[in-house]
Design an enzyme around this catalytic site. Structure first.
Site, PDB file in Angstrom:
ATOM      1  CB  SER A   1      -0.901   0.028   1.235  1.00 36.05           C
ATOM      2  OG  SER A   1      -1.606  -1.175   1.381  1.00 36.05           O
TER       3      SER A   1
HETATM    4  N1  SAH Z   1       0.255  -5.057   4.252  1.00 36.57           N
HETATM    5  C1  SAH Z   1       0.801  -5.595   3.029  1.00 36.57           C
HETATM    6  C2  SAH Z   1      -0.136  -5.360   1.870  1.00 36.57           C
HETATM    7  C3  SAH Z   1      -0.283  -6.572   1.008  1.00 36.57           C
HETATM    8  S1  SAH Z   1      -1.623  -6.522  -0.135  1.00 36.57           S
HETATM    9  C4  SAH Z   1       2.203  -5.042   2.774  1.00 36.57           C
HETATM   10  O1  SAH Z   1       2.657  -4.185   3.548  1.00 36.57           O
HETATM   11  O2  SAH Z   1       2.859  -5.491   1.833  1.00 36.57           O
HETATM   12  C5  SAH Z   1      -2.839  -7.513   0.677  1.00 36.57           C
HETATM   13  C6  SAH Z   1      -2.513  -8.942   0.926  1.00 36.57           C
HETATM   14  O3  SAH Z   1      -3.684  -9.576   1.429  1.00 36.57           O
HETATM   15  C7  SAH Z   1      -2.107  -9.765  -0.297  1.00 36.57           C
HETATM   16  O4  SAH Z   1      -0.818 -10.274  -0.089  1.00 36.57           O
HETATM   17  C8  SAH Z   1      -3.145 -10.878  -0.361  1.00 36.57           C
HETATM   18  O5  SAH Z   1      -2.618 -12.129  -0.777  1.00 36.57           O
HETATM   19  C9  SAH Z   1      -3.624 -10.938   1.078  1.00 36.57           C
HETATM   20  N2  SAH Z   1      -4.924 -11.572   1.293  1.00 36.57           N
HETATM   21  C10 SAH Z   1      -6.065 -11.482   0.561  1.00 36.57           C
HETATM   22  N3  SAH Z   1      -7.039 -12.243   1.101  1.00 36.57           N
HETATM   23  C11 SAH Z   1      -6.505 -12.826   2.228  1.00 36.57           C
HETATM   24  C12 SAH Z   1      -7.004 -13.721   3.225  1.00 36.57           C
HETATM   25  N4  SAH Z   1      -8.253 -14.220   3.187  1.00 36.57           N
HETATM   26  N5  SAH Z   1      -6.176 -14.097   4.221  1.00 36.57           N
HETATM   27  C13 SAH Z   1      -4.901 -13.634   4.286  1.00 36.57           C
HETATM   28  N6  SAH Z   1      -4.367 -12.788   3.384  1.00 36.57           N
HETATM   29  C14 SAH Z   1      -5.155 -12.384   2.354  1.00 36.57           C
END
Ligand code: SAH
Length: 204
Positions: free
Chosen positions: A51
């Site tokens: 993000s």
């Molecule tokens: N906070 C992260 C943002 C990653 S984007 C950072 O700093 O990099 C959001 C993430 O949520 C993705 O990696 C995606 O695979 C994950 N995601 C989506 N649905 C999910 C679920 N049900 N359980 C765990 N992770 C999930």
């Protein structure tokens, strides 16, 4: 980056400090390192993104609002590359961060290991179910948005705890949602529109 955040209106001193402490360039691919401190989201592989710093700061400010730092136990859904988890670990007593994609879970583990963060627990699994063994949580923060906020999350929120998550609440618009658990029940506030990757069930 921190100066830019402050100029954009981020004012919580602990959020600014924690974001100043975690080097964002460690979490992006070598080819993107020169963009690591720009206010932009960046690809982290497997179709997911880290993000924007501004969005991370906004969510952390909401999570901490009116509470003392360090916050207690916090659950993060969507570890991704682990950047936000590293920032959270500097603001909370304990962080449980769950990721559904094995490739990203492994990547976060690798990127976070040199930082030695003993209060951060990386979990592989479907975060739609929350993580009951760590409940109740003082805070829950999601980096992926579904049609609504899963009930498992609000069930795992402590009294006095706060959840911050994106959710699609009709008309195809994704908004930032804050849910507070008070002694009498849940209080929900819908804030500005946002754009997060989809919350998916199961693991991959
Ligand atoms: N906070 C992260 C943002 C990653 S984007 C950072 O700093 O990099 C959001 C993430 O949520 C993705 O990696 C995606 O695979 C994950 N995601 C989506 N649905 C999910 C679920 N049900 N359980 C765990 N992770 C999930």
């Amino acid at each position: 980056m921190v100066r830019k955040l402050a100029a954009q209106g981020v004012s919580h001193p602990d959020v600014l400090r924690a974001m100043g402490e975690v080097e964002r360039h460690r979490f992006v691919d070598t080819a993107l390192v020169n963009q690591a401190y720009e206010d932009t989201s960046l690809p982290i592989g497997l179709g997911q993104t880290i993000s924007k710093p501004n969005v991370v700061a906004r969510m952390l400010e909401l999570l901490l609002h009116g509470r003392s730092v360090p916050l207690g136990r916090v659950l993060e859904i969507g570890t991704g590359c682990g950047y936000q988890a590293a920032v959270l670990s500097r603001l909370c007593v304990e962080v449980y961060s769950i990721e559904r994609l094995r490739g990203l879970h492994d990547k976060a583990r690798l990127l976070l290991s040199p930082l030695r963060v003993p209060n951060l627990h990386l979990l592989f699994g479907d975060g739609m179910q929350g993580f009951a063994p760590g409940a109740p949580y003082a805070g829950i923060i999601a980096a992926a948005g579904g049609d609504d906020v899963p009930q498992a999350w609000t069930d795992q929120l402590a009294v006095g705890g706060r959840l911050v998550a994106p959710a699609h609440l009709g008309q195809g618009v994704q908004s930032l949602v804050v849910i507070d658990r008070t002694a009498t029940g849940l209080q929900r506030t819908v804030l500005e529109p946002v754009q997060f990757v989809p919350l998916k069930s199961g693991v991959g």
